[in-house]
Design a protein around this motif. Structure first.
Motif, PDB file in Angstrom:
ATOM      1  N   PHE A 187       0.803  -1.270  -0.078  1.00 50.81           N
ATOM      2  CA  PHE A 187       0.032   0.004  -0.049  1.00 50.81           C
ATOM      3  C   PHE A 187       0.815   1.308  -0.006  1.00 50.81           C
ATOM      4  CE2 PHE A 187      -4.534  -1.382   0.717  1.00 50.81           C
ATOM      5  CZ  PHE A 187      -4.070  -2.578   0.896  1.00 50.81           C
ATOM      6  N   ARG A 188       0.423   2.364  -0.305  1.00 49.96           N
ATOM      7  CA  ARG A 188       1.022   3.753  -0.162  1.00 49.96           C
ATOM      8  C   ARG A 188       0.152   4.699   0.412  1.00 49.96           C
ATOM      9  NH1 ARG A 188       1.970   4.736  -6.682  1.00 49.96           N
ATOM     10  NH2 ARG A 188      -0.001   5.257  -7.327  1.00 49.96           N
ATOM     11  N   GLN A 189       0.838   5.753   0.987  1.00 52.94           N
ATOM     12  CA  GLN A 189       0.144   6.766   1.319  1.00 52.94           C
ATOM     13  C   GLN A 189       0.791   8.001   1.113  1.00 52.94           C
ATOM     14  OE1 GLN A 189      -0.917   6.207   5.780  1.00 52.94           O
ATOM     15  NE2 GLN A 189      -2.489   7.816   5.529  1.00 52.94           N
ATOM     16  N   ALA A 190       0.205   8.902   0.547  1.00 53.08           N
ATOM     17  CA  ALA A 190       0.840  10.256   0.129  1.00 53.08           C
ATOM     18  C   ALA A 190       0.051  11.176   1.113  1.00 53.08           C
ATOM     19  CB  ALA A 190       0.406  10.678  -1.154  1.00 53.08           C
ATOM     20  N   PRO A 191       0.947  12.407   1.458  1.00 50.40           N
ATOM     21  CA  PRO A 191       0.605  13.225   2.502  1.00 50.40           C
ATOM     22  C   PRO A 191      -0.694  13.766   2.240  1.00 50.40           C
ATOM     23  CG  PRO A 191       2.792  13.837   1.548  1.00 50.40           C
ATOM     24  CD  PRO A 191       2.283  12.830   0.848  1.00 50.40           C
ATOM     25  N   GLY A 192      -1.504  13.626   3.324  1.00 50.79           N
ATOM     26  CA  GLY A 192      -2.868  14.139   3.542  1.00 50.79           C
ATOM     27  C   GLY A 192      -3.884  13.201   2.559  1.00 50.79           C
ATOM     28  N   LYS A 193      -3.340  12.008   2.226  1.00 54.63           N
ATOM     29  CA  LYS A 193      -4.409  11.182   1.607  1.00 54.63           C
ATOM     30  C   LYS A 193      -4.535   9.826   2.384  1.00 54.63           C
ATOM     31  CE  LYS A 193      -3.560  13.069  -2.965  1.00 54.63           C
ATOM     32  NZ  LYS A 193      -3.471  12.602  -4.410  1.00 54.63           N
ATOM     33  N   GLU A 194      -5.462   9.107   1.903  1.00 50.49           N
ATOM     34  CA  GLU A 194      -5.614   7.540   2.629  1.00 50.49           C
ATOM     35  C   GLU A 194      -4.594   6.736   2.248  1.00 50.49           C
ATOM     36  OE1 GLU A 194     -10.330   7.813   3.494  1.00 50.49           O
ATOM     37  OE2 GLU A 194      -9.750   6.462   1.924  1.00 50.49           O
ATOM     38  N   ARG A 195      -4.404   5.548   2.817  1.00 58.64           N
ATOM     39  CA  ARG A 195      -3.546   4.508   2.261  1.00 58.64           C
ATOM     40  C   ARG A 195      -4.280   3.717   1.215  1.00 58.64           C
ATOM     41  NH1 ARG A 195      -0.413   1.558   7.127  1.00 58.64           N
ATOM     42  NH2 ARG A 195      -0.235   3.604   7.598  1.00 58.64           N
ATOM     43  N   ASP A 196      -3.536   3.779   0.157  1.00 57.63           N
ATOM     44  CA  ASP A 196      -4.170   3.123  -0.944  1.00 57.63           C
ATOM     45  C   ASP A 196      -3.633   1.772  -1.333  1.00 57.63           C
ATOM     46  OD1 ASP A 196      -4.374   6.344  -2.551  1.00 57.63           O
ATOM     47  OD2 ASP A 196      -6.105   5.255  -1.310  1.00 57.63           O
ATOM     48  N   PHE A 197      -4.217   0.828  -1.755  1.00 58.28           N
ATOM     49  CA  PHE A 197      -3.779  -0.430  -2.809  1.00 58.28           C
ATOM     50  C   PHE A 197      -2.921  -0.200  -3.592  1.00 58.28           C
ATOM     51  CE2 PHE A 197      -3.678  -4.812  -3.618  1.00 58.28           C
ATOM     52  CZ  PHE A 197      -3.672  -4.971  -4.805  1.00 58.28           C
ATOM     53  N   VAL A 198      -1.649  -0.906  -3.788  1.00 60.80           N
ATOM     54  CA  VAL A 198      -0.830  -0.934  -4.843  1.00 60.80           C
ATOM     55  C   VAL A 198      -0.867  -2.367  -5.542  1.00 60.80           C
ATOM     56  CG1 VAL A 198       1.662  -0.438  -5.507  1.00 60.80           C
ATOM     57  CG2 VAL A 198       0.471   0.949  -3.942  1.00 60.80           C
ATOM     58  N   ALA A 199      -0.606  -3.225  -4.552  1.00 58.69           N
ATOM     59  CA  ALA A 199      -0.402  -4.770  -5.039  1.00 58.69           C
ATOM     60  C   ALA A 199      -0.454  -5.855  -3.992  1.00 58.69           C
ATOM     61  CB  ALA A 199       1.098  -4.819  -5.797  1.00 58.69           C
ATOM     62  N   ALA A 200      -0.626  -6.789  -4.410  1.00 60.91           N
ATOM     63  CA  ALA A 200      -0.539  -8.091  -3.656  1.00 60.91           C
ATOM     64  C   ALA A 200      -0.273  -9.209  -4.153  1.00 60.91           C
ATOM     65  CB  ALA A 200      -2.260  -8.186  -3.028  1.00 60.91           C
TER      66      ALA A 200
END
Length: 122
Positions: free
Chosen positions: A36-49
């Motif tokens: 997952f990744r999280q940019a400043p001020g944003k939610e934690r988003d799925f990237v890969a599994a």
């Protein structure tokens, strides 16, 4: 099992990085692992599994064709190869073991460790 991501850094757009995800003291060869990744001020988003055997991988549309998730169970490590990086890929990247539910939600994963920062400049 708590997993720790590493390998982040600063690159220019179009560059590549390889992130690693490892567990200390425990094996997680039987667990599906998510990135997952999280940019400043944003939610934690799925990237890969990547599933426990490494035979199946799932990607967010935003990274398909550019990122590749893999694992080496002998080394107890999961990888995220990131190519053709874009400024919008800038974020703190995390890995975590899957628990239950949809792979696309951070709430389906647990034992979040410290992430690794990826900065892509234009």
């Amino acid at each position: 099992v708590q997993l720790q991501a590493s390998g982040g850094g600063s690159v220019q757009a179009g560059g590549s990085l390889r992130l690693s995800c490892a567990a200390s003291g425990q094996t997680f060869s039987s667990a599906t692992v998510g990135w997952f990744r999280q940019a400043p001020g944003k939610e934690r988003d799925f990237v890969a599994a990547v599933t426990w055997g490494g035979g199946s991988t799932i990607y967010a549309d935003s990274v398909k064709g550019r990122f590749t998730a893999s694992r080496d169970n002998a080394k107890n490590t999961v990888y995220l190869q990131m190519n053709s990086l874009k400024p919008e890929d800038t974020a703190v990247y995390y890995c975590a073991p899957y628990r239950s539910g949809s792979y696309y939600y951070a709430s389906s994963f647990g034992s979040w460790g410290q992430g690794t920062l990826v900065t892509v400049s234009s």
